[in-house]
Design a protein around this motif. Sequence first.
Motif, PDB file in Angstrom:
ATOM      1  N   PRO A   1      -3.105  14.769  -8.414  1.00  0.00           N
ATOM      2  CA  PRO A   1      -2.079  14.383  -7.424  1.00  0.00           C
ATOM      3  C   PRO A   1      -0.696  14.079  -8.018  1.00  0.00           C
ATOM      4  O   PRO A   1       0.313  14.405  -7.400  1.00  0.00           O
TER       5      PRO A   1
ATOM      6  N   GLY B 197      -2.137   0.746  -6.561  1.00  0.00           N
ATOM      7  CA  GLY B 197      -3.196   1.715  -6.296  1.00  0.00           C
ATOM      8  C   GLY B 197      -3.208   2.830  -7.306  1.00  0.00           C
ATOM      9  O   GLY B 197      -2.515   2.782  -8.311  1.00  0.00           O
TER      10      GLY B 197
ATOM     11  N   SER C 251       0.854  -1.186   0.000  1.00  0.00           N
ATOM     12  CA  SER C 251       0.000   0.000   0.000  1.00  0.00           C
ATOM     13  C   SER C 251       0.888   1.233   0.000  1.00  0.00           C
ATOM     14  O   SER C 251       2.084   1.160   0.287  1.00  0.00           O
TER      15      SER C 251
ATOM     16  N   ILE D 223      -6.317 -10.372   5.006  1.00  0.00           N
ATOM     17  CA  ILE D 223      -5.882 -10.790   6.335  1.00  0.00           C
ATOM     18  C   ILE D 223      -5.692  -9.520   7.130  1.00  0.00           C
ATOM     19  O   ILE D 223      -4.804  -8.708   6.830  1.00  0.00           O
TER      20      ILE D 223
HETATM   21  C1  LIG Z   1      -4.215  11.238  -4.048  1.00  0.00           C
HETATM   22  C2  LIG Z   1      -4.013   9.982  -3.268  1.00  0.00           C
HETATM   23  C3  LIG Z   1      -3.468   8.884  -3.899  1.00  0.00           C
HETATM   24  C4  LIG Z   1      -3.270   7.689  -3.209  1.00  0.00           C
HETATM   25  N1  LIG Z   1      -2.757   6.618  -3.873  1.00  0.00           N
HETATM   26  C5  LIG Z   1      -2.633   5.447  -3.210  1.00  0.00           C
HETATM   27  C6  LIG Z   1      -2.149   4.273  -3.871  1.00  0.00           C
HETATM   28  O1  LIG Z   1      -1.764   4.310  -5.047  1.00  0.00           O
HETATM   29  N2  LIG Z   1      -2.084   3.120  -3.184  1.00  0.00           N
HETATM   30  C7  LIG Z   1      -2.463   3.024  -1.859  1.00  0.00           C
HETATM   31  O2  LIG Z   1      -2.375   1.931  -1.296  1.00  0.00           O
HETATM   32  N3  LIG Z   1      -2.901   4.112  -1.206  1.00  0.00           N
HETATM   33  C8  LIG Z   1      -2.987   5.318  -1.846  1.00  0.00           C
HETATM   34  N4  LIG Z   1      -3.406   6.410  -1.158  1.00  0.00           N
HETATM   35  C9  LIG Z   1      -3.491   6.322   0.330  1.00  0.00           C
HETATM   36  C10 LIG Z   1      -4.768   5.697   0.849  1.00  0.00           C
HETATM   37  O3  LIG Z   1      -5.734   6.703   0.998  1.00  0.00           O
HETATM   38  C11 LIG Z   1      -4.498   5.051   2.233  1.00  0.00           C
HETATM   39  O4  LIG Z   1      -3.965   6.016   3.092  1.00  0.00           O
HETATM   40  C12 LIG Z   1      -3.545   3.870   2.178  1.00  0.00           C
HETATM   41  O5  LIG Z   1      -3.923   2.969   1.168  1.00  0.00           O
HETATM   42  C13 LIG Z   1      -3.565   3.159   3.523  1.00  0.00           C
HETATM   43  O6  LIG Z   1      -2.625   2.125   3.526  1.00  0.00           O
HETATM   44  P1  LIG Z   1      -2.795   0.889   4.515  1.00  0.00           P
HETATM   45  O7  LIG Z   1      -4.051   0.192   4.227  1.00  0.00           O
HETATM   46  O8  LIG Z   1      -1.534   0.108   4.453  1.00  0.00           O
HETATM   47  O9  LIG Z   1      -2.804   1.605   5.941  1.00  0.00           O
HETATM   48  P2  LIG Z   1      -3.967   1.777   6.986  1.00  0.00           P
HETATM   49  O10 LIG Z   1      -5.157   2.382   6.382  1.00  0.00           O
HETATM   50  O11 LIG Z   1      -3.360   2.429   8.173  1.00  0.00           O
HETATM   51  O12 LIG Z   1      -4.359   0.292   7.350  1.00  0.00           O
HETATM   52  C14 LIG Z   1      -3.549  -0.577   8.059  1.00  0.00           C
HETATM   53  C15 LIG Z   1      -4.366  -1.824   8.317  1.00  0.00           C
HETATM   54  O13 LIG Z   1      -3.548  -2.813   8.909  1.00  0.00           O
HETATM   55  C16 LIG Z   1      -4.297  -3.514   9.882  1.00  0.00           C
HETATM   56  N5  LIG Z   1      -3.326  -4.109  10.798  1.00  0.00           N
HETATM   57  C17 LIG Z   1      -2.472  -3.489  11.633  1.00  0.00           C
HETATM   58  N6  LIG Z   1      -1.699  -4.390  12.267  1.00  0.00           N
HETATM   59  C18 LIG Z   1      -2.057  -5.605  11.828  1.00  0.00           C
HETATM   60  C19 LIG Z   1      -1.614  -6.929  12.113  1.00  0.00           C
HETATM   61  N7  LIG Z   1      -0.616  -7.176  12.961  1.00  0.00           N
HETATM   62  N8  LIG Z   1      -2.220  -7.936  11.478  1.00  0.00           N
HETATM   63  C20 LIG Z   1      -3.241  -7.711  10.590  1.00  0.00           C
HETATM   64  N9  LIG Z   1      -3.688  -6.479  10.292  1.00  0.00           N
HETATM   65  C21 LIG Z   1      -3.096  -5.435  10.893  1.00  0.00           C
HETATM   66  C22 LIG Z   1      -5.196  -2.472  10.484  1.00  0.00           C
HETATM   67  O14 LIG Z   1      -6.338  -3.082  11.057  1.00  0.00           O
HETATM   68  C23 LIG Z   1      -5.532  -1.596   9.276  1.00  0.00           C
HETATM   69  O15 LIG Z   1      -6.717  -2.028   8.636  1.00  0.00           O
HETATM   70  C24 LIG Z   1      -3.603   7.615  -1.828  1.00  0.00           C
HETATM   71  C25 LIG Z   1      -4.145   8.721  -1.196  1.00  0.00           C
HETATM   72  C26 LIG Z   1      -4.354   9.900  -1.895  1.00  0.00           C
HETATM   73  C27 LIG Z   1      -4.959  11.068  -1.181  1.00  0.00           C
END
Ligand SMILES: Cc1cc2nc3c(=O)[nH]c(=O)nc-3n(C[C@H](O)[C@H](O)[C@H](O)COP(=O)(O)OP(=O)(O)OC[C@H]3O[C@@H](n4cnc5c(N)ncnc54)[C@H](O)[C@@H]3O)c2cc1C
Lengths: 347, 259
Positions: free
Chosen positions: B36, A274, A258, A309
């Motif tokens: 973006p 993404g 991500s 997961i």
């Molecule tokens: C203009 C723009 C473009 C973007 N482009 C992208 C893109 O290309 N790709 C992208 O991915 N995002 C993009 N984003 C960001 C997106 O909005 C999110 O912020 C991002 O995807 C979140 O990443 P994440 O799911 O890893 O983190 P989080 O949202 O913080 O999620 C983390 C997850 O991990 C889980 N977790 C934590 N610890 C554990 C564990 N030990 N075991 C199991 N689960 C656990 C939590 O429950 C939570 O659901 C963009 C945002 C903007 C504004």
Amino acid sequence: MSAVYVWIETFEGAANPASWEALGAGRQLADAAGVPLTAIVLGENAGAIANEAAQHGAEKAIVCEDATLHGFRLEPYAALLSHLVESNQPKAVVAVGTNSARELLAASAADTNSGLLTEITDMSLASDGSVQVTRPAYAGKVISEVTIDAAGTQFLLLRGRAFTPLDVDESATADITTVDAVLAEDEIATKIEAFEAASGTVNLSDAAIIVSGGRGMANNPAEAPPDAEDPVVWKAKDGFANTLTPLANVLGAAIGASRAAVDAGFIPYAHQVGQTGKTVSPDLYIACGISGAIQHQAGMRTSKIIVAINKDAEAPIFKLARFGIVGDLYEVVPALTEELKKRLGQQ
Amino acid sequence: MHVVVFTRSTPDTAAKVEVDANGQVTWGDAATVVNPWDEYSLEEAILQAQNNGGKSTVIAIGTEMHNDALKHSLAMGLDAAIRVWDDALEGTDSLAWATVAAAAVNKLGDVDLVIFGKESVDVGTDQHNYQTARKLGWPMLSYVAQILEVDYDAKTIKVERMLEQGRQIVTSKLPAVISVMKDINEPRYPSFIGIRKASKAEIPVWSLADLGVDLPATHTSTPTFKNLPKVDIQVEIMQGDIDEQVATLVDRLLEEKVL
Ligand SMILES: Cc1cc2nc3c(=O)[nH]c(=O)nc-3n(C[C@H](O)[C@H](O)[C@H](O)COP(=O)(O)OP(=O)(O)OC[C@H]3O[C@@H](n4cnc5c(N)ncnc54)[C@H](O)[C@@H]3O)c2cc1C
Ligand SMILES: Nc1ncnc2c1ncn2[C@@H]1O[C@H](COP(=O)(O)O)[C@@H](O)[C@H]1O
């Protein structure tokens, strides 16, 4: 309207197998239009690759092995393709939308004032010769329908894995024409100075299975060594290397991530899936510790089967997933890896 | 030296996009943002101009909606903004667009470098950049992750490009067009003073007559939109202890034939 051209992408003397998808799509178009399917193969080893293209459905091939075409560069490639389009007026030029293909087809469409459509997931030829195309838009939230007219050559870039290759016919051969390059080396403004191959194994865009990690990778129970610069980054990197990679290895999968994981420095940007990363469409996408934000979904929602997961049963990724495990990825992933080793006979 | 960057407004990526009865896309009254991907190209234009004692200009081709992106660019620190629009551009495609973009760069006259973002996040076409380079007749360096050396007097540039297969170092003559990736820099936020200055800026609008161009024929129709087919994915959450959960998951994946 002489033919349907398909550009066969090559790298260091080998074809990119995604090009066979373009031959599959091109075959349908060529049959509907009643014209031959011609592979355009440029660069090192083009002659041999043209024979491979024949086995994947091309009945003709145009090849050029000139030294200026060793290693993709836009100027010599586009000059030659545009020259072929101008002299032969093909019905269409088709390729799978890799980085190089996007540049090449866009450039050549501009040179020849032809229409161009990108990210095509479906297309059909109408009786008036126009091509009706379906492509995703607005981060995959909607589908867009566009028509490209029959007035000139139609440049069509396909989304990877949206079209299927034909069955290989090992006895098929193509009628091969060799052509000269259009530009000489001293007419080309760009020079490739060096190249360093990426470390990772499988290319995300054509991987059949992808295992992805998100911000949750930071919650690794392993202890960071006292001299680690940033313990959180150390834990996440350790998790990618020693928890996700073994799972990817049993599955022959590529590793995705991500944006949160990329921005935090857990893994290089090349792995980002993404809206502002790669768009992927594997058979199986396993999201570990990824919440499933809309921008992440934009890059992976067309995966055939999504597995989530995540320790949070409310995470939006479960709305997209076919199968889910609510739990700590650092317990689930190693157990899943062991189970797969057993069941796939990789003890 | 003079560096030009192209940008446009896009609906906020978090906006709820809907298709109306005419097959057109709406996003309610959600704000638009600067595309973006262009935050990196805008930042790079500012840096190039600052570091080389030059000037930066940002151009948007489109209706008034795109003033938002131009104002954001000025607030970040671009020196000048221009909007190009003419009713004759309504319903045209990327060929007309690139012809106009090249004409605008040529009208400025002294441009050494044109910078694009990777793509527009909404339509995701990824074609305007390359087509502009061809209409200018300049070399194109795409997916630039780092500018390693640039000499505006000797008119040369050396960059690192990020390709699917790895990293490539390329040199080129200037003037050139580049498109930049996320790795290239850390985009700044507009400053308070910048925002105030930008809000007062008058943005000139150039018409086709100002540019003196004829448009090539348009070959693609204006898109219509549809909602995604409703797929009712019912997630199956694995039950039991962890060993049972992973065993059932493997069963399911084998049944689905994706392993
Ligand atoms: C203009 C723009 C473009 C973007 N482009 C992208 C893109 O290309 N790709 C992208 O991915 N995002 C993009 N984003 C960001 C997106 O909005 C999110 O912020 C991002 O995807 C979140 O990443 P994440 O799911 O890893 O983190 P989080 O949202 O913080 O999620 C983390 C997850 O991990 C889980 N977790 C934590 N610890 C554990 C564990 N030990 N075991 C199991 N689960 C656990 C939590 O429950 C939570 O659901 C963009 C945002 C903007 C504004
Ligand atoms: N109407 C426009 N005005 C200015 N820049 C644009 C416009 N359309 C696309 N671009 C820029 O061109 C680049 C490639 O976009 P695209 O080809 O639309 O995916 C991005 O940096 C866009 O911001």
